[in-house]
Design a protein around this motif. Sequence first.
Motif, PDB file in Angstrom:
ATOM      1  N   LEU A  79       0.981  -1.303  -0.150  1.00  0.00           N
ATOM      2  CA  LEU A  79      -0.004   0.049   0.029  1.00  0.00           C
ATOM      3  C   LEU A  79       0.780   1.337  -0.027  1.00  0.00           C
ATOM      4  CD1 LEU A  79      -2.977  -0.855   2.554  1.00  0.00           C
ATOM      5  CD2 LEU A  79      -3.081  -1.044  -0.137  1.00  0.00           C
ATOM      6  N   GLY A  80       2.202   1.107  -0.541  1.00  0.00           N
ATOM      7  CA  GLY A  80       3.008   2.389  -0.551  1.00  0.00           C
ATOM      8  C   GLY A  80       2.440   3.261  -1.681  1.00  0.00           C
ATOM      9  N   LYS A  81       3.174   4.371  -1.862  1.00  0.00           N
ATOM     10  CA  LYS A  81       2.614   5.529  -2.639  1.00  0.00           C
ATOM     11  C   LYS A  81       2.679   4.960  -4.241  1.00  0.00           C
ATOM     12  CE  LYS A  81       3.661  10.176  -3.943  1.00  0.00           C
ATOM     13  NZ  LYS A  81       4.647  11.206  -4.089  1.00  0.00           N
ATOM     14  N   LEU A  82       1.454   4.995  -4.817  1.00  0.00           N
ATOM     15  CA  LEU A  82       1.433   4.776  -6.291  1.00  0.00           C
ATOM     16  C   LEU A  82       2.575   5.265  -7.021  1.00  0.00           C
ATOM     17  CD1 LEU A  82      -0.501   3.317  -8.167  1.00  0.00           C
ATOM     18  CD2 LEU A  82      -1.514   5.533  -8.810  1.00  0.00           C
ATOM     19  N   GLY A  83       3.247   4.371  -7.916  1.00  0.00           N
ATOM     20  CA  GLY A  83       4.168   4.537  -8.646  1.00  0.00           C
ATOM     21  C   GLY A  83       5.793   4.713  -8.152  1.00  0.00           C
ATOM     22  N   GLU A  84       5.493   4.284  -6.803  1.00  0.00           N
ATOM     23  CA  GLU A  84       7.001   4.453  -5.871  1.00  0.00           C
ATOM     24  C   GLU A  84       7.694   3.096  -6.343  1.00  0.00           C
ATOM     25  OE1 GLU A  84       8.397   4.183  -1.256  1.00  0.00           O
ATOM     26  OE2 GLU A  84       6.401   4.575  -1.797  1.00  0.00           O
ATOM     27  N   ILE A  85       9.036   3.489  -6.569  1.00  0.00           N
ATOM     28  CA  ILE A  85       9.955   2.378  -6.941  1.00  0.00           C
ATOM     29  C   ILE A  85      10.618   1.776  -5.944  1.00  0.00           C
ATOM     30  CG2 ILE A  85      12.203   1.928  -8.269  1.00  0.00           C
ATOM     31  CD1 ILE A  85       9.558   3.076  -9.911  1.00  0.00           C
ATOM     32  N   ALA A  86      10.729   0.186  -5.932  1.00  0.00           N
ATOM     33  CA  ALA A  86      11.427  -0.471  -4.821  1.00  0.00           C
ATOM     34  C   ALA A  86      12.568  -1.159  -5.449  1.00  0.00           C
ATOM     35  CB  ALA A  86      10.485  -1.515  -4.480  1.00  0.00           C
ATOM     36  N   THR A  87      13.605  -1.795  -4.751  1.00  0.00           N
ATOM     37  CA  THR A  87      14.539  -2.588  -5.001  1.00  0.00           C
ATOM     38  C   THR A  87      14.019  -4.081  -5.286  1.00  0.00           C
ATOM     39  OG1 THR A  87      15.567  -3.128  -2.962  1.00  0.00           O
ATOM     40  CG2 THR A  87      16.145  -1.122  -3.973  1.00  0.00           C
ATOM     41  N   MET A  88      14.843  -4.749  -5.887  1.00  0.00           N
ATOM     42  CA  MET A  88      14.579  -6.192  -6.099  1.00  0.00           C
ATOM     43  C   MET A  88      14.827  -6.860  -4.913  1.00  0.00           C
ATOM     44  SD  MET A  88      13.657  -8.703  -8.001  1.00  0.00           S
ATOM     45  CE  MET A  88      13.866  -8.200  -9.555  1.00  0.00           C
ATOM     46  N   GLU A  89      15.474  -6.589  -3.790  1.00  0.00           N
ATOM     47  CA  GLU A  89      15.830  -6.862  -2.518  1.00  0.00           C
ATOM     48  C   GLU A  89      14.221  -6.722  -1.760  1.00  0.00           C
ATOM     49  OE1 GLU A  89      18.772  -7.125   1.041  1.00  0.00           O
ATOM     50  OE2 GLU A  89      18.789  -5.317  -0.228  1.00  0.00           O
ATOM     51  N   GLU A  90      13.914  -5.505  -1.789  1.00  0.00           N
ATOM     52  CA  GLU A  90      12.595  -5.528  -1.216  1.00  0.00           C
ATOM     53  C   GLU A  90      11.248  -6.092  -1.958  1.00  0.00           C
ATOM     54  OE1 GLU A  90      13.594  -0.749   0.354  1.00  0.00           O
ATOM     55  OE2 GLU A  90      12.556  -1.203  -1.751  1.00  0.00           O
ATOM     56  N   GLU A  91      11.391  -6.235  -3.189  1.00  0.00           N
ATOM     57  CA  GLU A  91      10.238  -6.956  -3.891  1.00  0.00           C
ATOM     58  C   GLU A  91      10.234  -8.588  -3.385  1.00  0.00           C
ATOM     59  OE1 GLU A  91       7.032  -7.268  -6.509  1.00  0.00           O
ATOM     60  OE2 GLU A  91       8.013  -5.809  -5.315  1.00  0.00           O
ATOM     61  N   ILE A  92      11.470  -9.002  -3.218  1.00  0.00           N
ATOM     62  CA  ILE A  92      11.762 -10.318  -2.788  1.00  0.00           C
ATOM     63  C   ILE A  92      11.349 -10.738  -1.245  1.00  0.00           C
ATOM     64  CG2 ILE A  92      13.369 -12.479  -2.281  1.00  0.00           C
ATOM     65  CD1 ILE A  92      12.811 -11.921  -5.122  1.00  0.00           C
ATOM     66  N   ASP A  93      11.655  -9.606  -0.356  1.00  0.00           N
ATOM     67  CA  ASP A  93      11.028  -9.812   1.090  1.00  0.00           C
ATOM     68  C   ASP A  93       9.800  -9.556   1.066  1.00  0.00           C
ATOM     69  OD1 ASP A  93      11.970  -9.432   3.796  1.00  0.00           O
ATOM     70  OD2 ASP A  93      10.854  -7.660   3.865  1.00  0.00           O
ATOM     71  N   ALA A  94       9.145  -8.940   0.360  1.00  0.00           N
ATOM     72  CA  ALA A  94       7.644  -8.809   0.306  1.00  0.00           C
ATOM     73  C   ALA A  94       6.855 -10.055  -0.028  1.00  0.00           C
ATOM     74  CB  ALA A  94       7.137  -7.641  -0.498  1.00  0.00           C
ATOM     75  N   LEU A  95       7.458 -10.533  -1.043  1.00  0.00           N
ATOM     76  CA  LEU A  95       7.083 -12.071  -1.484  1.00  0.00           C
ATOM     77  C   LEU A  95       7.070 -13.199  -0.655  1.00  0.00           C
ATOM     78  CD1 LEU A  95       6.205 -13.857  -4.052  1.00  0.00           C
ATOM     79  CD2 LEU A  95       8.366 -13.939  -4.713  1.00  0.00           C
ATOM     80  N   GLN A  96       8.028 -13.015   0.294  1.00  0.00           N
ATOM     81  CA  GLN A  96       8.409 -14.037   1.241  1.00  0.00           C
ATOM     82  C   GLN A  96       7.286 -13.803   2.536  1.00  0.00           C
ATOM     83  OE1 GLN A  96      12.538 -13.504   2.216  1.00  0.00           O
ATOM     84  NE2 GLN A  96      13.241 -15.076   0.756  1.00  0.00           N
ATOM     85  N   GLN A  97       7.200 -12.569   2.744  1.00  0.00           N
ATOM     86  CA  GLN A  97       5.978 -12.140   3.869  1.00  0.00           C
ATOM     87  C   GLN A  97       4.533 -12.698   3.340  1.00  0.00           C
ATOM     88  OE1 GLN A  97       6.602 -11.213   6.751  1.00  0.00           O
ATOM     89  NE2 GLN A  97       8.815 -10.834   6.010  1.00  0.00           N
ATOM     90  N   TYR A  98       4.410 -12.466   2.101  1.00  0.00           N
ATOM     91  CA  TYR A  98       3.168 -13.088   1.427  1.00  0.00           C
ATOM     92  C   TYR A  98       3.139 -14.591   1.475  1.00  0.00           C
ATOM     93  CZ  TYR A  98      -0.022 -14.679  -2.468  1.00  0.00           C
ATOM     94  OH  TYR A  98      -1.018 -15.389  -2.837  1.00  0.00           O
ATOM     95  N   LEU A  99       4.066 -15.234   1.229  1.00  0.00           N
ATOM     96  CA  LEU A  99       4.180 -16.657   1.318  1.00  0.00           C
ATOM     97  C   LEU A  99       3.948 -17.283   2.666  1.00  0.00           C
ATOM     98  CD1 LEU A  99       6.919 -17.582  -1.151  1.00  0.00           C
ATOM     99  CD2 LEU A  99       4.591 -17.984  -1.542  1.00  0.00           C
ATOM    100  N   THR A 100       4.721 -16.628   3.631  1.00  0.00           N
ATOM    101  CA  THR A 100       4.413 -16.921   5.232  1.00  0.00           C
ATOM    102  C   THR A 100       3.056 -16.481   5.501  1.00  0.00           C
ATOM    103  OG1 THR A 100       6.401 -15.787   5.621  1.00  0.00           O
ATOM    104  CG2 THR A 100       5.090 -16.089   7.546  1.00  0.00           C
ATOM    105  N   LEU A 101       2.240 -15.653   5.033  1.00  0.00           N
ATOM    106  CA  LEU A 101       0.988 -15.487   5.461  1.00  0.00           C
ATOM    107  C   LEU A 101       0.026 -16.449   4.579  1.00  0.00           C
ATOM    108  CD1 LEU A 101       0.439 -11.460   5.018  1.00  0.00           C
ATOM    109  CD2 LEU A 101       0.302 -12.893   7.289  1.00  0.00           C
ATOM    110  N   GLN A 102       0.166 -16.763   3.387  1.00  0.00           N
ATOM    111  CA  GLN A 102      -0.523 -18.144   2.919  1.00  0.00           C
ATOM    112  C   GLN A 102      -0.416 -19.465   3.647  1.00  0.00           C
ATOM    113  OE1 GLN A 102      -2.778 -16.834   1.405  1.00  0.00           O
ATOM    114  NE2 GLN A 102      -2.255 -16.550  -0.764  1.00  0.00           N
TER     115      GLN A 102
END
Length: 565
Positions: free
Chosen positions: A410-433
Amino acid sequence: MTLKKRIFIIFLFSSLIPFISIGLISYYTIYSLLTNKIQSGIQSNLKQVELSLENTISNLNHVSQQLAFQGTVGKKLDQLLGANQPFERSYIADELKNELSLVTFTNPSIGLTMYYFKQDGSYIFENSGVKSNFSLDTMPLLAQYYGISYYGPHISNNRFDNQYVLSALRKVDLPERDDVYVYIESGFRLTQNILNNNQFGGTVSHLILDNDGRIAYSEVTDAFPRDSLFSSFAGGEKSGSLHGYLWFKETSNQGWSVISIIPKVDYNKEMNRWFVQILLIALLFVAISLLLAWLLWKMVYRPLNNFNKEIKLLAQSNAQPGLVRTKIPEFDYLLHQFREMKEQIWDLFAEVEQKEKRRVDLEVEKLRYQINPHFLMNTLDTVHWLAVMNGQSEIDRLILSLNKLLYYNLGKLGEIATMEEEIDALQQYLTLQQIRYDFQFDVKIEVEEAVLKMPIPRFLLQPLVENALYHGLNDEGFIRVNVARLQSCIEISIRDNGTGMSEETIQSLLNSQKVESRKVGMGIGMNYVKRMIETHYGNDAELRIDSVMGQGTTVFLNLPIREEI
């Protein structure tokens, strides 16, 4: 094309097209007339030469028949050779001479005549002196049939004549001797007069070919040497071009041919003279047309130049410089209209740019809100049931992962992240699932260290992995996420071993511009990823799906490496 060029071209065409049309008609008409005239003259002359030579040869044949054994003269020769008494031999010899004199007198086209003994090379009853170098081997053979050989044209063997002649050699066929022949030449200058008959008016030379196409006589020995083969003989053509000459052929009834050859320069001399005259007149017309075009251009050049400068200034920016007048009402009116049109175009550009930017932002934001509330409601529902059924530690773990994921997504629309942050968010999503379904997913993530700090748009991997979880994972299923650098791009692949998709479904996901409301995961997530990479990368990024029914699906995402996106 500029007005100047158009004026010049119009004037050129308006003056040259009628002239060229008349010139072409005149050219083809005159060319046809001259060609027919020249060729008719050549063919007529050639036909006369062929007929004259044919008549001469026929006359030689006729006379030789009288002197052969079948004729009266030939029989007297046989009596002479068989007589033993001197008186008898003298009497027969006088009769022979009288007969030969009568034959030559009644045939004025006949020259040297004699009986020739081939075995010893001697001759008798010659009606004129014979050259000492007389030899049949040196004479060009023209044709040979029915026991008679024709030679020529060649230099006469008459001691007192150096003109070209035709000659015939006929076997006498005496009963007692087999080597006696009649040798007859055509009359004084007859052959030369035939070959010199020229109605063309230019330089005409002749070739005479034997029955096999060999050149027996040539007046142009450099290009057509004697005893060589005429290369165009076998084709059967009656005219053509060879070695810089035009040639025309007539074939006699006996099979030999007469060819007239004319240098191309002489043949085209009259045509070239006419062409040069037409060309000079055409150049004069072009010069006059260019002069008139230049005068017209000078009349409109200055106002057009002022108008051109004004348009260039207007095209450089949105600022409106002072109006430059051309002193021509039509041009001033057009310039005023152009300034108003330019102002409207700039306003439209700004309006379209703002609308397009708002439309893209709203569509992307709409997709994100379609995805996140759906996931958030399901997760909160899970938190509710866990609170009822389990202890506080499990709820804390769930809430911690949920907070991290929601903060990232839910970060700001169009905000840029790094690949490291994208992978960390993906791991949090898998933990929740995993907590939600109480099931250990076989998901492996492999990322090259070189791409961890590279910038990418946020929230790209989770929708693709979510699709694989919902549509490609079962009890024995697995998901493999690989991120690697490939030359100048980041290659992301998400592979599962699920049920797969048909080609029709793949094309619908990649090319459809609308998202059906009932397709919560696959349609919305894939469309979001597609619109996101289009917004940030344009056509430089690539989204591709490979799938085999019953074996699984692989989603490939190639993103160009940029310092800023």
